[in-house]
Structure formats: C-alpha cells, structure tokens
Design a protein around this motif. Structure first.
Motif, PDB file in Angstrom:
ATOM      1  N   THR A  71       0.831  -1.196   0.000  1.00  0.00           N
ATOM      2  CA  THR A  71       0.000   0.000   0.000  1.00  0.00           C
ATOM      3  C   THR A  71       0.873   1.257   0.000  1.00  0.00           C
ATOM      4  O   THR A  71       0.609   2.206  -0.732  1.00  0.00           O
ATOM      5  N   TRP A  74       3.041   1.313  -3.667  1.00  0.00           N
ATOM      6  CA  TRP A  74       2.296   1.632  -4.888  1.00  0.00           C
ATOM      7  C   TRP A  74       1.028   2.440  -4.616  1.00  0.00           C
ATOM      8  O   TRP A  74      -0.004   2.247  -5.257  1.00  0.00           O
ATOM      9  N   TRP A  75       1.119   3.359  -3.732  1.00  0.00           N
ATOM     10  CA  TRP A  75      -0.040   4.155  -3.367  1.00  0.00           C
ATOM     11  C   TRP A  75      -0.632   4.882  -4.571  1.00  0.00           C
ATOM     12  O   TRP A  75      -1.835   4.993  -4.701  1.00  0.00           O
ATOM     13  N   ASP A  76       0.236   5.336  -5.484  1.00  0.00           N
ATOM     14  CA  ASP A  76      -0.256   6.148  -6.601  1.00  0.00           C
ATOM     15  C   ASP A  76      -0.522   5.348  -7.872  1.00  0.00           C
ATOM     16  O   ASP A  76      -1.187   5.860  -8.768  1.00  0.00           O
ATOM     17  N   SER A  77       0.006   4.109  -8.007  1.00  0.00           N
ATOM     18  CA  SER A  77      -0.169   3.433  -9.300  1.00  0.00           C
ATOM     19  C   SER A  77      -0.936   2.111  -9.178  1.00  0.00           C
ATOM     20  O   SER A  77      -2.151   2.089  -9.352  1.00  0.00           O
ATOM     21  N   GLN A  78      -0.271   1.003  -8.902  1.00  0.00           N
ATOM     22  CA  GLN A  78      -0.871  -0.330  -8.963  1.00  0.00           C
ATOM     23  C   GLN A  78      -1.072  -0.967  -7.587  1.00  0.00           C
ATOM     24  O   GLN A  78      -0.838  -2.154  -7.412  1.00  0.00           O
ATOM     25  N   ARG A  79      -1.520  -0.225  -6.655  1.00  0.00           N
ATOM     26  CA  ARG A  79      -1.616  -0.770  -5.295  1.00  0.00           C
ATOM     27  C   ARG A  79      -2.592  -1.937  -5.185  1.00  0.00           C
ATOM     28  O   ARG A  79      -2.353  -2.900  -4.483  1.00  0.00           O
TER      29      ARG A  79
END
Length: 126
Positions: A71, A74-79
C-alpha cells in the motif's frame, strides 16, 4: 485313589496358575505397548499443534506486513494489483501448509495396540 485325585487337583491348580501368569504377562505387554503409543501420539500431536500455530502466525504476519508495504509502495499506481497478487501468494502458502498438516495427522490412534488385541482375541477364540 485319594492319591491320584490329589495329583489331578495339583496339576489342575498348576495349569490354572500357569494360565493366570500367561494372562497377566499378556496384559502387562499390551499395557506397555499402549503406554508407548500414547507417548508417541502425544509427541506427534504436540508437533502438529506447533506447526499449525506457526503456519497461522506466518500467514497472518505476512499478510499484514505485505498489505502495509504494498500500500505504501504503490499508493499512486498499482496498489490493488500488488495487494491482490501477494495476498494470494501468502494465502496459498498458508493453505498448502494447512493441507499438509491435515494430511500428516496420521491414521487411527493406537493402531498397533488395537491390532495386537485383535490378534489376541482371534487366538483365544475356540
């Protein structure tokens, strides 16, 4: 005539004593086998409980740490994709270990004792 009757009684008493000694020895051997199997079964069940507890702890910690790590990473992309893939991997690993534990739980308890008692019963049957 009294003499032969006394001899017959003595031999019968000797046979009864011998039979009782044999039965007593047989019971003692079966009890020792049961005790040995009980100790082995307790050790096996203890080991299985330890493995099951470790499996649960590892799966639980793994899932929590993985969820937090992915989390944050990759909070901004593929989380969501990363969380799903790694969660599936850890769950699968835990389920495989649980299935292995279930398969290793063994057969029936005290199988050797029951088998020996069954053989004794067959031998003593007329």
């Amino acid at each position: 005539m009294s003499r032969s009757s006394d001899d017959g009684d003595a031999s019968t008493a000797a046979r009864v004593r011998g039979l009782l000694a044999d039965v007593s020895e047989l019971a003692q051997v079966r009890l020792e086998l049961f005790t040995l199997e009980a100790r082995q079964e307790l050790a096996r069940l203890t080991w299985m409980a330890v493995l099951a507890a470790l499996a649960a702890v590892f799966v639980g910690f793994g899932l929590v740490f993985l969820a937090v790590f992915l989390t944050v990473l990759w909070w901004d992309s593929q989380r969501l994709l990363a969380l799903g893939v790694f969660t599936a991997i850890f769950l699968f690993s835990g389920l495989v270990l649980a299935a292995w534990l279930r398969a290793r739980r063994g057969g029936q308890m005290f199988a050797a004792t029951r088998e020996e008692l069954r053989r004794d019963h067959e031998r003593l049957r007329p």
